[in-house]
Design a protein around this motif. Structure first.
Motif, short mmCIF file in Angstrom:
data_model
loop_
_atom_site.label_atom_id
_atom_site.label_comp_id
_atom_site.label_asym_id
_atom_site.label_seq_id
_atom_site.Cartn_x
_atom_site.Cartn_y
_atom_site.Cartn_z
N LYS A 16 1.20 -11.28 3.36
CA LYS A 16 1.16 -9.97 4.00
C LYS A 16 -0.02 -9.19 3.44
N LYS A 17 -0.92 -8.73 4.32
CA LYS A 17 -2.02 -7.90 3.85
C LYS A 17 -1.47 -6.51 3.55
N LEU A 18 -1.74 -6.02 2.34
CA LEU A 18 -1.20 -4.73 1.90
C LEU A 18 -2.16 -3.58 2.17
N MET A 19 -3.42 -3.75 1.80
CA MET A 19 -4.39 -2.68 1.94
C MET A 19 -5.78 -3.22 1.69
N MET A 20 -6.77 -2.35 1.86
CA MET A 20 -8.15 -2.69 1.56
C MET A 20 -8.60 -1.83 0.38
N VAL A 21 -9.39 -2.44 -0.50
CA VAL A 21 -9.88 -1.76 -1.69
C VAL A 21 -11.40 -1.84 -1.71
N ARG A 22 -12.05 -0.83 -2.27
CA ARG A 22 -13.50 -0.89 -2.50
C ARG A 22 -13.78 -0.59 -3.96
N MET A 23 -14.83 -1.22 -4.48
CA MET A 23 -15.31 -0.90 -5.82
C MET A 23 -16.35 0.21 -5.71
N CYS A 24 -16.17 1.24 -6.52
CA CYS A 24 -17.05 2.41 -6.47
C CYS A 24 -17.49 2.78 -7.88
N LEU A 40 -15.26 0.72 -10.63
CA LEU A 40 -13.80 0.64 -10.62
C LEU A 40 -13.28 0.57 -9.18
N PRO A 41 -12.10 0.00 -8.98
CA PRO A 41 -11.49 0.01 -7.64
C PRO A 41 -11.09 1.43 -7.27
N ASP A 42 -11.21 1.76 -6.00
CA ASP A 42 -11.01 3.15 -5.58
C ASP A 42 -9.57 3.64 -5.72
N TYR A 43 -8.58 2.73 -5.88
CA TYR A 43 -7.21 3.19 -6.01
C TYR A 43 -6.95 3.90 -7.35
N VAL A 44 -7.85 3.77 -8.33
CA VAL A 44 -7.61 4.43 -9.62
C VAL A 44 -7.63 5.94 -9.49
N ASP A 51 -22.11 6.93 -1.46
CA ASP A 51 -22.51 5.98 -0.42
C ASP A 51 -22.71 4.56 -0.96
N LEU A 52 -22.65 4.41 -2.28
CA LEU A 52 -22.87 3.11 -2.90
C LEU A 52 -21.52 2.52 -3.28
N THR A 53 -21.01 1.62 -2.46
CA THR A 53 -19.72 0.99 -2.71
C THR A 53 -19.82 -0.51 -2.40
#
Length: 301
Positions: A155-163, A238-242, A255-257
């Motif tokens: 199951k896909k839970l969410m999408m994360v980006r490193m910022c 760091l991942p954006d969920y932090v 803009d840099l992710t």
């Protein structure tokens, strides 16, 4: 196949001692010794090297112990499934995920899970290595890419980006970079590109390192990166969920992710009916839904 002899062999191999295995099995040392001798005779193989300090498995013994360990895991899973109640959630649940996601996102939310299910026993295994779910190395996995193993429900839970993030105190003492080129004037805190991590995070770090950054701190997981950022050592990847649990962090060069990183929850098909797995899956999905709602509310405000 004499299951009782295999059970006793496994206990002896695990304990490394006839006496300790006998205590665990409530058998005398001589009874345990007879069973091991009988098993060795039936296999026509020596399973243990015996010395004054205990027992060491031979090569043949190692092969058999691997088999009995796998058998024990599958039996434990079967017993747990049989004991699963339609009305109650209890027993051990082995969850594996990365060190970063486990420490920064999952662990802070586990008190809510235990409030719902106080009799649940979660064994949280944090490591970058992908554990083999069909071989019962874990019950549930949360990974930063879609699992490739067969016979898994996913199951896909969410999408994360490193910022890029820094503390207000750090940015007060150091002029925030306004362009990618200015990142070289700051200490970069990130995972080493040789360490196990999601490809998108590695690509972002490699892109940043083209700027000939003069000072760096590399850590082998995102929890360590976060600690460096919180100590005002520099700008961290760091991942954006932090940002939900550390709302004071300031995103640098927004803009840099990295590219989007999918987060998947997976478990073996054979655990489809497990109440423990269903409870954990529902809990994580509820937390993801709440997280998304808070993100939307913050972006609208």
């Amino acid at each position: 196949m004499d299951w009782d002899k295999l059970r006793i062999f496994h206990a002896v191999a695990d304990a490394g001692s006839l006496t300790h295995a006998g205590d665990k099995l409530n058998l005398s040392q001589s009874a345990v010794s007879r069973q091991i001798r009988g098993l060795e005779e039936s296999l026509n193989a020596t399973l243990f090297h015996r010395h004054a300090r205990g027992l060491i498995l031979t090569e043949q013994g190692e092969l058999l112990f691997d088999a009995t360990a796998a058998m024990t895991r599958r039996l434990d899973t079967a017993f747990a499934r049989i004991r699963d109640s339609e009305e109650e959630v209890f027993g051990e649940l082995r969850v594996t995920t990365t060190t970063g996601f486990g420490t920064l996102w999952l662990s802070p939310r586990l008190p809510k899970l235990y409030e719902r299910y106080p009799d649940l026993k979660v064994d949280l295994m944090l490591e970058e290595r992908v554990l083999d779910l069909p071989m019962r190395e874990a019950d549930v996995a949360i990974r930063m890419k879609e699992p490739s193993q067969a016979d898994l429900i996913r199951k896909k839970l969410m999408m994360v980006r490193m910022c890029l993030y820094a503390t207000p105190d750090y940015l007060a003492d150091h002029a925030a970079p306004r362009t990618l080129e200015e990142i070289k004037d700051h200490r970069l805190i990130c995972q080493n590109t040789d360490s196990d991590q999601v490809g998108a995070g590695r690509s972002l770090v490699q892109h940043l390192m083209t700027q000939n950054i003069r000072s760096m701190l590399t850590v082998n997981n995102y929890y360590g990166v976060l600690q460096g950022v919180l100590q005002n050592l520099g700008i961290g990847v760091l991942p954006d969920y932090v940002t939900e649990d550390f709302p004071d962090l300031v995103q640098v060069l927004p803009d840099l992710t990295s590219a989007d990183v999918p987060v998947f929850l997976a478990y073996p098909e054979e655990l489809r009916q497990s109440q423990r797995v269903s409870a954990f899956k529902d809990f994580v999905q509820d937390e993801i839904i709440s997280y998304r709602k808070r993100l939307r509310a913050n972006s609208d405000s």
